[in-house]
Design a protein around this motif. Structure first.
Motif, short mmCIF file in Angstrom:
data_model
loop_
_atom_site.label_atom_id
_atom_site.label_comp_id
_atom_site.label_asym_id
_atom_site.label_seq_id
_atom_site.Cartn_x
_atom_site.Cartn_y
_atom_site.Cartn_z
N GLY A 81 -38.67 24.04 61.65
CA GLY A 81 -38.39 24.02 60.87
C GLY A 81 -37.25 25.14 59.88
N ALA A 82 -36.20 24.63 59.08
CA ALA A 82 -35.88 25.87 58.73
C ALA A 82 -34.97 25.30 57.20
CB ALA A 82 -34.11 25.98 59.83
N SER A 83 -34.44 26.68 57.01
CA SER A 83 -34.46 25.81 54.60
C SER A 83 -33.62 27.80 54.71
CB SER A 83 -35.81 25.92 54.21
OG SER A 83 -36.30 27.04 54.09
N ASN A 84 -33.06 27.89 53.75
CA ASN A 84 -32.83 29.04 53.24
C ASN A 84 -33.15 28.98 51.42
OD1 ASN A 84 -30.78 30.61 51.36
ND2 ASN A 84 -30.27 31.13 53.05
N ASP A 85 -33.97 30.17 51.56
CA ASP A 85 -34.06 30.29 49.77
C ASP A 85 -33.08 30.64 49.00
OD1 ASP A 85 -36.50 31.78 50.21
OD2 ASP A 85 -36.42 33.49 50.02
N ALA A 86 -31.52 30.62 49.46
CA ALA A 86 -30.83 30.29 47.81
C ALA A 86 -30.82 31.26 46.49
CB ALA A 86 -30.39 28.36 47.24
N HIS A 87 -32.01 32.22 46.89
CA HIS A 87 -32.08 33.24 45.64
C HIS A 87 -31.95 34.28 45.19
CE1 HIS A 87 -35.12 34.98 43.45
NE2 HIS A 87 -35.85 35.77 43.92
N HIS A 88 -31.24 35.52 46.91
CA HIS A 88 -31.63 36.82 46.51
C HIS A 88 -30.52 37.37 48.14
CE1 HIS A 88 -32.21 41.06 46.15
NE2 HIS A 88 -31.17 40.84 44.57
N ASP A 89 -29.97 38.27 48.03
CA ASP A 89 -29.49 38.95 49.28
C ASP A 89 -30.17 39.46 49.96
OD1 ASP A 89 -29.26 40.94 47.80
OD2 ASP A 89 -27.35 41.32 47.94
N THR A 90 -31.31 40.11 49.01
CA THR A 90 -32.08 40.38 50.41
C THR A 90 -33.48 40.62 50.05
OG1 THR A 90 -32.19 43.12 49.06
CG2 THR A 90 -31.23 43.23 50.53
N ALA A 91 -33.88 39.87 48.43
CA ALA A 91 -35.20 39.85 48.49
C ALA A 91 -35.64 38.68 48.07
CB ALA A 91 -35.42 39.56 46.42
N PRO A 92 -36.64 37.61 48.65
CA PRO A 92 -37.25 36.90 49.31
C PRO A 92 -37.51 36.11 47.71
CG PRO A 92 -39.66 38.22 49.69
CD PRO A 92 -38.19 39.10 48.86
N ASP A 93 -37.03 34.59 47.62
CA ASP A 93 -37.93 34.17 46.11
C ASP A 93 -39.31 34.30 46.12
OD1 ASP A 93 -38.87 32.03 44.99
OD2 ASP A 93 -37.83 30.55 45.85
N PRO A 94 -39.69 35.28 45.16
CA PRO A 94 -41.78 34.89 44.66
C PRO A 94 -42.17 33.71 45.12
CG PRO A 94 -40.39 35.33 43.23
CD PRO A 94 -38.88 35.73 44.17
N LYS A 95 -41.39 32.60 45.10
CA LYS A 95 -42.21 31.41 44.37
C LYS A 95 -42.50 30.86 45.92
CE LYS A 95 -40.22 30.16 39.51
NZ LYS A 95 -39.64 28.76 39.12
N GLY A 96 -41.91 31.11 47.14
CA GLY A 96 -42.20 30.04 48.29
C GLY A 96 -41.37 29.57 48.44
N TYR A 97 -40.48 29.00 47.64
CA TYR A 97 -40.46 27.92 47.83
C TYR A 97 -39.82 27.03 49.03
CZ TYR A 97 -37.71 23.44 47.18
OH TYR A 97 -37.62 22.10 47.50
N SER A 98 -38.61 27.81 49.44
CA SER A 98 -38.16 27.80 50.11
C SER A 98 -38.69 27.61 52.10
CB SER A 98 -36.78 28.16 50.66
OG SER A 98 -35.79 27.28 49.45
N ALA A 99 -39.29 29.09 51.89
CA ALA A 99 -40.59 29.09 53.58
C ALA A 99 -40.73 27.71 53.67
CB ALA A 99 -41.17 30.36 52.83
N ALA A 100 -41.93 27.18 52.13
CA ALA A 100 -42.82 26.83 51.87
C ALA A 100 -41.79 25.03 53.00
CB ALA A 100 -43.26 26.11 50.99
N LEU A 101 -41.03 25.07 52.36
CA LEU A 101 -39.83 23.56 52.82
C LEU A 101 -39.80 23.76 54.06
CD1 LEU A 101 -38.31 21.08 52.00
CD2 LEU A 101 -36.01 22.93 51.18
N ALA A 102 -39.79 25.14 54.91
CA ALA A 102 -39.68 25.50 55.98
C ALA A 102 -40.68 24.63 57.20
CB ALA A 102 -38.44 26.92 57.02
N ILE A 103 -41.88 25.21 56.56
CA ILE A 103 -42.97 25.13 56.73
C ILE A 103 -43.59 23.38 57.67
CG2 ILE A 103 -45.40 24.92 56.94
CD1 ILE A 103 -44.63 27.55 55.99
N LYS A 104 -42.59 22.80 56.10
CA LYS A 104 -43.14 21.44 56.17
C LYS A 104 -41.75 20.64 57.11
CE LYS A 104 -43.83 21.59 50.52
NZ LYS A 104 -43.56 20.77 50.14
N ARG A 105 -41.15 21.30 56.88
CA ARG A 105 -39.53 20.48 58.66
C ARG A 105 -40.66 20.63 59.52
NH1 ARG A 105 -34.17 22.47 54.55
NH2 ARG A 105 -33.94 20.43 53.35
N ALA A 106 -41.29 21.76 59.74
CA ALA A 106 -41.04 21.66 60.64
C ALA A 106 -42.90 20.98 61.53
CB ALA A 106 -42.07 23.37 60.91
N LEU A 107 -43.35 20.94 60.58
CA LEU A 107 -45.25 19.61 60.59
C LEU A 107 -44.43 18.35 60.94
CD1 LEU A 107 -46.98 21.55 57.60
CD2 LEU A 107 -47.90 21.71 61.02
N ARG A 108 -43.21 18.26 60.30
CA ARG A 108 -42.47 16.68 60.24
C ARG A 108 -42.43 16.37 61.60
NH1 ARG A 108 -37.88 15.76 56.21
NH2 ARG A 108 -36.95 17.41 58.02
#
Length: 419
Positions: free
Chosen positions: A269-296
């Protein structure tokens, strides 16, 4: 598309522990750190400690002419590629040509890297800046360009299949491995050598990482303990280097030719945070989205995952965001899932991180040993409860997940399963 199951039938690596899969896994399971003080005085001024390949001499593995015409990062990948192809029994006894019956038109390469041959680029820049020369040499571009590793592997063995380089920061090798699955589904290839490589020991690159606040510039008196994923006293990432490559092929083909099957690649699974050029999205939304896609894609559920190899770079923001993403996927089950990071031992291999950490997942599936998170002496309460601190653990697992996250919000998740 024919979504056949993909098997791993060959593995190769050059890591901060040395050359070869056995060397890598022996040191990982023995809880050894490859991190130490950097000898080069100029590099040390930017990054006091790091994890480099010890006593590396490319001429022990590669011809003189090939060594001269390639950057260090390509040399690392060529050595890992040869080990993986030999392990998969795809090379003749000469170690240079494909065994009969393998169609070179249907062998591809998918390599991830963060920058490519930055050391050749920096060396050429120094020549011009000092005024000692107006020439950088006709091979400078071909050595420094990011696709040099993938294209050189293809040229070395005569592969005419797709040769693609993924430059997605620290998610690059995870993306390379995962995206190559679709070549099989389209029936474009019979084999793919996939993984990643990086060596970014460059004054410019290290200075940039330091200015961005990503690098650890201080730590305990013992430099071997500076890489501290999940530890409350972590101060930033420690740079590593190396290459890890796999031979992938359809499970059906692997069984038919009697190949040794290490694991199967079940999901991506892959995704993009669309949040910041260096910092991760603190809510982890898109990281979780990539995990969901990998599971699917794997047709599995969160309850099927029994080990997570975390990205865990030893940065406060990165570790926290990854934990938040895992909590959103696993809920209370996260309390009982081992979540470890091998970066405590080898540092951060950047574009090669997803591949070397997938190697740890596959060896954990095979051996029944879960690698430890080294130097986690006092776990941050905002990280997963079971980080397998300091000592590898004997525990049988059947399904492992590898997380990779990079600058620019790049996320890549791979799910591996015992055959």
């Amino acid at each position: 598309m024919n979504q056949s199951t993909i098997a791993v039938t060959g593995m190769g690596t050059v890591s901060p522990y040395g050359v070869g899969i056995p060397t890598f896994w022996e040191n990982v399971t023995a809880n050894r750190s490859a991190v130490d003080e950097i000898e080069d005085k100029q590099l040390r001024s930017y990054s006091p400690v790091g994890a480099r390949v010890p006593n590396f001499d490319p001429l022990q593995f590669l011809p003189k002419k090939l060594t001269k015409n390639t950057d260090y990062f390509t040399q690392l990948s060529l050595i890992a590629a040869k080990e993986a192809l030999t392990d998969a029994q795809l090379l003749n006894k000469d170690g240079e040509t494909l065994v009969s019956g393998i169609d070179p038109d249907r062998v591809g390469s998918a390599i991830g890297t963060a920058f490519g041959g930055i050391q050749s680029l920096e060396s050429g820049s120094k020549k011009l800046a000092t005024g000692n020369s107006k020439r950088v040499g006709p091979r400078m571009i071909s050595k420094a360009i990011p696709n040099a590793a993938s294209s050189t592997i293809s040229m070395q063995y005569g592969f005419h299949g797709p040769s693609v380089t993924y430059v997605t920061a620290c998610a690059a090798s995870a993306n390379a491995i995962g995206e190559s699955m679709f070549w099989f589904f389209r029936d474009d290839v019979d084999f793919v050598i996939a993984g990643g490589v990086d060596s970014l020991w460059s004054n410019v690159f290290l200075s940039g990482l330091r200015d961005a606040g990503a690098l650890a510039v201080k730590g305990p008196d013992d430099p071997t303990t500076w890489s501290r994923p999940f530890d409350v006293n972590r101060t930033g990432m420690i740079m590593g280097e190396g290459s890890a490559l796999f031979v992938l092929e359809p499970l059906k083909r692997a069984k038919a030719r009697g190949a040794h099957i290490y694991a199967t690649l079940k999901g991506y699974g892959a995704s993009n945070d669309a949040h910041h050029d260096t910092a991760p999205d603190p809510k982890g939304y898109s990281a979780a989205l990539a995990i969901k896609r990998a599971l699917r894609s794997s047709q599995l559920t969160a309850s099927d995952i029994d080990y997570v190899n975390a990205h865990a770079t030893s940065t406060l923001a990165g570790d926290a965001a990854e934990t938040t993403a895992l909590q959103s996927i696993f809920g209370k089950k996260l309390d009982s899932i081992p979540v470890s990071s091998i970066k405590g031992g080898i540092g951060h291999l950047l574009g090669a991180a997803g591949a070397i950490e997938s190697t740890a997942c596959i060896k954990a599936l095979e051996s029944g040993i879960i690698p430890a998170t080294l130097h986690c002496e006092k776990r941050d309460e905002k990280t997963p409860p079971d980080v397998v601190p300091n000592k590898s653990r004997k525990q049988r697992i059947t399904t492992a997940m590898s997380n990779s996250f990079g600058f620019g919000g790049q996320n890549g998740i791979l799910i591996w399963q015992a055959p």
